[in-house]
Design a protein around this motif. Structure first.
Motif, PDB file in Angstrom:
ATOM      1  N   SER A  60      14.351  16.230 -40.218  1.00 17.28           N
ATOM      2  CA  SER A  60      13.364  15.413 -40.933  1.00 17.28           C
ATOM      3  C   SER A  60      12.279  16.329 -41.467  1.00 17.28           C
ATOM      4  O   SER A  60      12.041  17.413 -40.929  1.00 17.28           O
ATOM      5  N   ILE A  61      11.636  15.889 -42.536  1.00 18.19           N
ATOM      6  CA  ILE A  61      10.547  16.690 -43.100  1.00 18.19           C
ATOM      7  C   ILE A  61       9.286  15.841 -43.202  1.00 18.19           C
ATOM      8  O   ILE A  61       9.336  14.618 -43.314  1.00 18.19           O
ATOM      9  N   VAL A  62       8.162  16.526 -43.156  1.00 14.40           N
ATOM     10  CA  VAL A  62       6.883  15.867 -43.380  1.00 14.40           C
ATOM     11  C   VAL A  62       6.858  15.410 -44.838  1.00 14.40           C
ATOM     12  O   VAL A  62       7.259  16.168 -45.727  1.00 14.40           O
ATOM     13  N   PRO A  63       6.426  14.174 -45.127  1.00 15.28           N
ATOM     14  CA  PRO A  63       6.356  13.753 -46.527  1.00 15.28           C
ATOM     15  C   PRO A  63       5.559  14.755 -47.361  1.00 15.28           C
ATOM     16  O   PRO A  63       4.537  15.278 -46.923  1.00 15.28           O
ATOM     17  N   ARG A  64       6.048  15.013 -48.560  1.00 14.62           N
ATOM     18  CA  ARG A  64       5.404  15.999 -49.433  1.00 14.62           C
ATOM     19  C   ARG A  64       3.902  15.729 -49.592  1.00 14.62           C
ATOM     20  O   ARG A  64       3.077  16.642 -49.522  1.00 14.62           O
ATOM     21  N   GLU A  65       3.559  14.455 -49.803  1.00 19.37           N
ATOM     22  CA  GLU A  65       2.158  14.116 -50.034  1.00 19.37           C
ATOM     23  C   GLU A  65       1.297  14.454 -48.829  1.00 19.37           C
ATOM     24  O   GLU A  65       0.142  14.897 -48.968  1.00 19.37           O
TER      25      GLU A  65
ATOM     26  N   GLY B 295       3.851  10.912 -34.878  1.00 17.48           N
ATOM     27  CA  GLY B 295       4.247  10.113 -36.029  1.00 17.48           C
ATOM     28  C   GLY B 295       5.612  10.439 -36.579  1.00 17.48           C
ATOM     29  O   GLY B 295       6.070   9.789 -37.529  1.00 17.48           O
ATOM     30  N   MET B 296       6.296  11.427 -36.002  1.00 16.91           N
ATOM     31  CA  MET B 296       7.644  11.777 -36.459  1.00 16.91           C
ATOM     32  C   MET B 296       8.642  11.511 -35.336  1.00 16.91           C
ATOM     33  O   MET B 296       8.308  11.544 -34.150  1.00 16.91           O
ATOM     34  N   ALA B 297       9.874  11.268 -35.722  1.00 11.98           N
ATOM     35  CA  ALA B 297      10.929  11.033 -34.732  1.00 11.98           C
ATOM     36  C   ALA B 297      11.328  12.346 -34.074  1.00 11.98           C
ATOM     37  O   ALA B 297      11.389  13.392 -34.732  1.00 11.98           O
ATOM     38  N   THR B 298      11.582  12.294 -32.787  1.00 12.29           N
ATOM     39  CA  THR B 298      12.195  13.401 -32.057  1.00 12.29           C
ATOM     40  C   THR B 298      13.611  12.967 -31.718  1.00 12.29           C
ATOM     41  O   THR B 298      13.806  11.959 -31.027  1.00 12.29           O
ATOM     42  N   THR B 299      14.612  13.688 -32.214  1.00 10.17           N
ATOM     43  CA  THR B 299      16.001  13.280 -32.007  1.00 10.17           C
ATOM     44  C   THR B 299      16.769  14.170 -31.043  1.00 10.17           C
ATOM     45  O   THR B 299      17.773  13.736 -30.485  1.00 10.17           O
ATOM     46  N   ALA B 300      16.332  15.427 -30.882  1.00 10.11           N
ATOM     47  CA  ALA B 300      17.119  16.415 -30.130  1.00 10.11           C
ATOM     48  C   ALA B 300      18.551  16.466 -30.670  1.00 10.11           C
ATOM     49  O   ALA B 300      19.499  16.745 -29.949  1.00 10.11           O
TER      50      ALA B 300
ATOM     51  N   CYS C 113      20.387  14.022 -31.633  1.00 10.30           N
ATOM     52  CA  CYS C 113      21.206  12.890 -31.189  1.00 10.30           C
ATOM     53  C   CYS C 113      20.540  11.613 -31.699  1.00 10.30           C
ATOM     54  O   CYS C 113      19.515  11.176 -31.147  1.00 10.30           O
ATOM     55  N   PRO C 114      21.061  10.997 -32.761  1.00 11.16           N
ATOM     56  CA  PRO C 114      20.412   9.819 -33.358  1.00 11.16           C
ATOM     57  C   PRO C 114      20.154   8.694 -32.357  1.00 11.16           C
ATOM     58  O   PRO C 114      19.118   8.030 -32.418  1.00 11.16           O
ATOM     59  N   ALA C 115      21.076   8.486 -31.420  1.00 10.93           N
ATOM     60  CA  ALA C 115      20.902   7.401 -30.456  1.00 10.93           C
ATOM     61  C   ALA C 115      19.740   7.648 -29.499  1.00 10.93           C
ATOM     62  O   ALA C 115      19.197   6.719 -28.901  1.00 10.93           O
ATOM     63  N   TYR C 116      19.340   8.909 -29.358  1.00  8.79           N
ATOM     64  CA  TYR C 116      18.251   9.271 -28.448  1.00  8.79           C
ATOM     65  C   TYR C 116      16.881   9.177 -29.124  1.00  8.79           C
ATOM     66  O   TYR C 116      15.853   9.138 -28.460  1.00  8.79           O
ATOM     67  N   SER C 117      16.842   9.101 -30.413  1.00  9.96           N
ATOM     68  CA  SER C 117      15.619   9.229 -31.206  1.00  9.96           C
ATOM     69  C   SER C 117      14.479   8.326 -30.732  1.00  9.96           C
ATOM     70  O   SER C 117      14.679   7.168 -30.375  1.00  9.96           O
ATOM     71  N   TYR C 118      13.262   8.892 -30.735  1.00 14.39           N
ATOM     72  CA  TYR C 118      12.062   8.108 -30.427  1.00 14.39           C
ATOM     73  C   TYR C 118      10.926   8.615 -31.303  1.00 14.39           C
ATOM     74  O   TYR C 118      10.935   9.766 -31.763  1.00 14.39           O
ATOM     75  N   LEU C 119       9.946   7.767 -31.549  1.00 10.05           N
ATOM     76  CA  LEU C 119       8.789   8.141 -32.350  1.00 10.05           C
ATOM     77  C   LEU C 119       7.731   8.733 -31.433  1.00 10.05           C
ATOM     78  O   LEU C 119       7.277   8.087 -30.487  1.00 10.05           O
ATOM     79  N   ALA C 120       7.338   9.962 -31.693  1.00  4.78           N
ATOM     80  CA  ALA C 120       6.368  10.651 -30.836  1.00  4.78           C
ATOM     81  C   ALA C 120       4.960  10.104 -31.072  1.00  4.78           C
ATOM     82  O   ALA C 120       4.490  10.035 -32.217  1.00  4.78           O
ATOM     83  N   ALA C 121       4.296   9.740 -29.994  1.00  8.19           N
ATOM     84  CA  ALA C 121       2.930   9.222 -30.100  1.00  8.19           C
ATOM     85  C   ALA C 121       1.921  10.342 -30.307  1.00  8.19           C
ATOM     86  O   ALA C 121       0.888  10.161 -30.967  1.00  8.19           O
TER      87      ALA C 121
ATOM     88  N   LEU D  99       2.614  22.192 -41.202  1.00  7.53           N
ATOM     89  CA  LEU D  99       3.963  21.823 -40.772  1.00  7.53           C
ATOM     90  C   LEU D  99       4.768  21.275 -41.951  1.00  7.53           C
ATOM     91  O   LEU D  99       4.302  20.394 -42.671  1.00  7.53           O
ATOM     92  N   ILE D 100       5.988  21.789 -42.100  1.00  5.14           N
ATOM     93  CA  ILE D 100       6.882  21.328 -43.162  1.00  5.14           C
ATOM     94  C   ILE D 100       7.898  20.323 -42.618  1.00  5.14           C
ATOM     95  O   ILE D 100       8.211  19.332 -43.284  1.00  5.14           O
ATOM     96  N   GLY D 101       8.407  20.558 -41.420  1.00  7.12           N
ATOM     97  CA  GLY D 101       9.377  19.601 -40.900  1.00  7.12           C
ATOM     98  C   GLY D 101       9.992  20.031 -39.593  1.00  7.12           C
ATOM     99  O   GLY D 101       9.584  21.024 -38.975  1.00  7.12           O
ATOM    100  N   LYS D 102      10.997  19.259 -39.179  1.00  4.94           N
ATOM    101  CA  LYS D 102      11.677  19.462 -37.904  1.00  4.94           C
ATOM    102  C   LYS D 102      13.124  19.873 -38.174  1.00  4.94           C
ATOM    103  O   LYS D 102      13.812  19.281 -39.011  1.00  4.94           O
ATOM    104  N   THR D 103      13.574  20.868 -37.437  1.00  2.79           N
ATOM    105  CA  THR D 103      14.817  21.540 -37.801  1.00  2.79           C
ATOM    106  C   THR D 103      16.002  21.147 -36.928  1.00  2.79           C
ATOM    107  O   THR D 103      15.870  20.678 -35.807  1.00  2.79           O
ATOM    108  N   ASN D 104      17.173  21.420 -37.483  1.00  2.95           N
ATOM    109  CA  ASN D 104      18.447  21.098 -36.856  1.00  2.95           C
ATOM    110  C   ASN D 104      18.690  21.982 -35.639  1.00  2.95           C
ATOM    111  O   ASN D 104      18.135  23.091 -35.530  1.00  2.95           O
ATOM    112  N   MET D 105      19.565  21.511 -34.749  1.00  2.00           N
ATOM    113  CA  MET D 105      19.745  22.202 -33.482  1.00  2.00           C
ATOM    114  C   MET D 105      21.041  21.766 -32.808  1.00  2.00           C
ATOM    115  O   MET D 105      21.617  20.730 -33.157  1.00  2.00           O
TER     116      MET D 105
END
Length: 599
Positions: A39-44, A78-83, A85-93, A109-115
């Protein structure tokens, strides 16, 4: 995209943080989000962040306008943490502590990377978000589990990124993408807000183009955190590295019988070249038996530590095993095969092996090892996903279990166009000492930055810190000089000679009466203009200074000396009463000349 180059461009007005952000998002739009990003941080939002940076605070923000990425097992508010695994995803407070620190220092910050899913793997292929490949050849793996973080730096999308490293995930991808991978000592960077793999072993790691950039990021990110029960701060003398200020050091190389490349034809020669380069930088190679270290490595995935991975996601895996990557699910589910008894027995084995490895550190200051024995194509990993993953961790799996620090660095290109890499490994809290040596070695072995054709020589070098980490600089003028009768009081405490120089001219020098062995005394006289007195400056581990000072007899004392270049260091002075009846030998300029005059 290195930090120094961006800051220079900002200072000269050639670029602005907004322009850099716009260029990054244009590339992402053209190349696609996946497989590098989850996922990436919205450009704006990223652009607003860049515009909000106060121009007048550039000097106060060490990471002003620097774009970065984080692995998607690290929380960002405000962004999802998936590790992965889509089924594990949660929105970080809220954001992980390390992310907050970096943003407070001006990073964008630009975004969150694959792993690799749940940070389980060294391959970068265990993900539903697309497989990252080496920036040098799409057929080959990028390395994992911090796959996207490494590729984001190597491809010039960001200046640095965060990964995590339990078994080598912050180092193996660095080798396969020709960048620096810093794995700090456990607990130096907070893991608060990080999805655990093995919580007792996890580290947040740093990917960067240069050691200088990695050191700068660490200086911001490395902070004690009350929110993290595993956070640590070095105590006095921890990680003391007096050798870092010397012109020579000792480094360990595995005995030939314990050096393994699994049939690779190119990496053995590149490793030999790296050894020769480190010798040229002042290192003395010391052969050691790697066997007990490899036995430690076996405990990580073939012992009950895999149960820690299960503990991290036990509730989730019970309900969603079918939604996990099959290889990851198989590995983590293996925890069911271990009992509490197995855990204690493995713990006993680890303590025994720690004892077996400890003597090595009495003979070396650091190790120089291949980061990985070889690399594989994506297809080869698919054929034997667990066996070949294990090969990749051959030289990395033991590091966290033994509480060591490591810096992975590029070490030249193979004839087939793929990069090779080596790692410097040291004792806990030695990372700041390893980084400058890693920088010198990097510059001897590599030519370009990451996957680009930009020259490494154009990037600023990293100077060793003065004094070295965990050390105090001590100036000696008489019986403690090299070759003199009390020099052992420095060497037995691990002290190392840094340099020979002179004091400022404001010092008078005396041969004291009735001292055994004979000793001189140094007195500062404001306004006096003498020749300056010869001194040796030694780096002394800070936790040994107390016992050293305790042995200083009257009328001598330890005070602050000014050297000829204006530097202030601790050193020997004499009380005024000590000069009564003493011989003024100031004009000789040093103790050795005085001793020669007696012959």
């Amino acid at each position: 995209m290195n930090i120094a180059a961006l800051h220079a461009a900002y200072a000269m007005g050639h670029e602005s943080p907004e322009q850099v952000v716009l260029a990054i998002y244009s590339r992402i739009e053209a190349e696609g989000v996946q497989p590098v990003w989850i996922s990436i941080v919205p450009r704006e939002k990223a652009l607003a962040r860049a515009k909000a940076l106060p121009a007048e605070d550039k000097s106060k923000l060490p990471l002003y306008g620097i774009p970065f990425a984080v692995k998607d097992n690290i929380d960002v508010a405000g962004m999802a943490t998936t590790a992965a695994c889509p089924a594990y995803s949660y929105l970080a407070a809220e954001s992980a502590t390390v992310v907050t620190l970096l943003q407070q220092a001006g990073a964008i910050l630009i975004g969150k990377t694959n792993m690799d899913q749940f940070a389980t793997g060294l391959v970068g292929t265990r993900t539903p978000y697309g497989i990252c490949s080496s920036v040098f050849d799409k057929r080959y793996i990028s390395g994992g589990s911090s796959a996207g973080s490494a590729v984001a730096v190597a491809s010039g999308l960001v200046s640095f990124s965060l990964g995590t490293d339990t078994a080598g995930s912050g180092r193996v991808p660095a080798m396969f993408n020709n960048i620096i991978g810093l794995k700090p000592t456990r607990g130096v960077v907070s893991t608060n807000g990080v999805v655990p793999a093995c919580r007792t072993l996890d580290c947040v790691s740093v990917f960067a183009e240069t050691a200088l950039d990695a050191a700068l990021v660490l200086s911001v990110a490395g902070a004690y955190d009350e929110k993290d029960p595993y956070s640590r701060a070095p105590e006095t003398g921890d990680g003391a590295s007096p050798w870092a200020a010397a012109t020579s050091f000792r480094f360990g190389v595995p005995a030939a019988a314990t050096l393994e490349f699994y049939g690779d034809h190119f990496n053995p020669q590149l490793y030999k070249t790296a050894v020769e380069a480190l010798i040229a930088l002042g290192g003395t190679p010391v052969e050691f038996d790697l066997t007990p270290f490899l036995q430690v490595a076996q405990l990580l995935y073939r012992g009950p530590w895999v149960a820690e991975r299960y503990a991290a996601i036990s509730t989730f895996i019970g309900a969603h095993k079918d939604e996990m990557d099959p290889t990851v699910a198989k590995i983590v589910s293996g925890a069911a095969n271990y009992s509490a008894v197995d855990t204690f027995e493995a713990s006993y084995s680890l303590e025994t092996l720690k004892r077996a490895t400890k003597p090595v550190w009495n003979t070396i200051n650091m190790m120089l090892l291949p980061t990985a024995p070889k690399t594989f194509t994506i297809e080869e990993i698919a054929e034997k996903p667990i066996e070949r993953n294990s090969i990749l961790g051959h030289y990395t799996n033991f590091v966290n279990l033994l509480d060591l620090a490591a810096v992975a660095l590029p070490a030249g290109m193979r004839p087939d166009g793929l990069p090779f890499g080596v790692s410097l490994i040291g004792q806990a809290f030695s990372e700041t000492a390893l980084l400058p040596i890693a920088d010198k070695l990097h510059r001897n072995l590599a030519k370009t930055l990451g996957g680009s054709n930009r020259s490494l020589t154009d990037a600023p070098a990293l100077a060793a810190s003065q004094p070295p980490h965990g050390c105090l600089l001590m100036a000696v003028v008489g019986a403690h000089l090299s070759g003199q009768p009390l020099n052992w009081q420095l060497t037995q405490r691990g002290g190392r000679l840094v340099r020979t120089c002179r004091t400022s001219p404001q010092y008078m020098f005396y041969a004291l009466k009735n001292t055994t062995p004979p000793k001189p005394g140094l007195v500062r006289i404001p306004g006096f203009q003498g020749p300056g007195i010869e001194v040796e400056v030694w780096a002394l581990p800070a936790n040994t200074v107390g016992t050293f000072v305790e042995g200083v007899p009257q009328p001598l004392s330890i005070g602050t000396l000014q050297l000829e270049d204006g530097t202030l260091v601790k050193g020997f002075l004499v009380e005024p009463t000590g000069t009564e009846g003493a011989l003024d030998i100031t004009e000789l300029g040093g103790w050795r000349r005085y001793l020669q005059s007696l012959k």
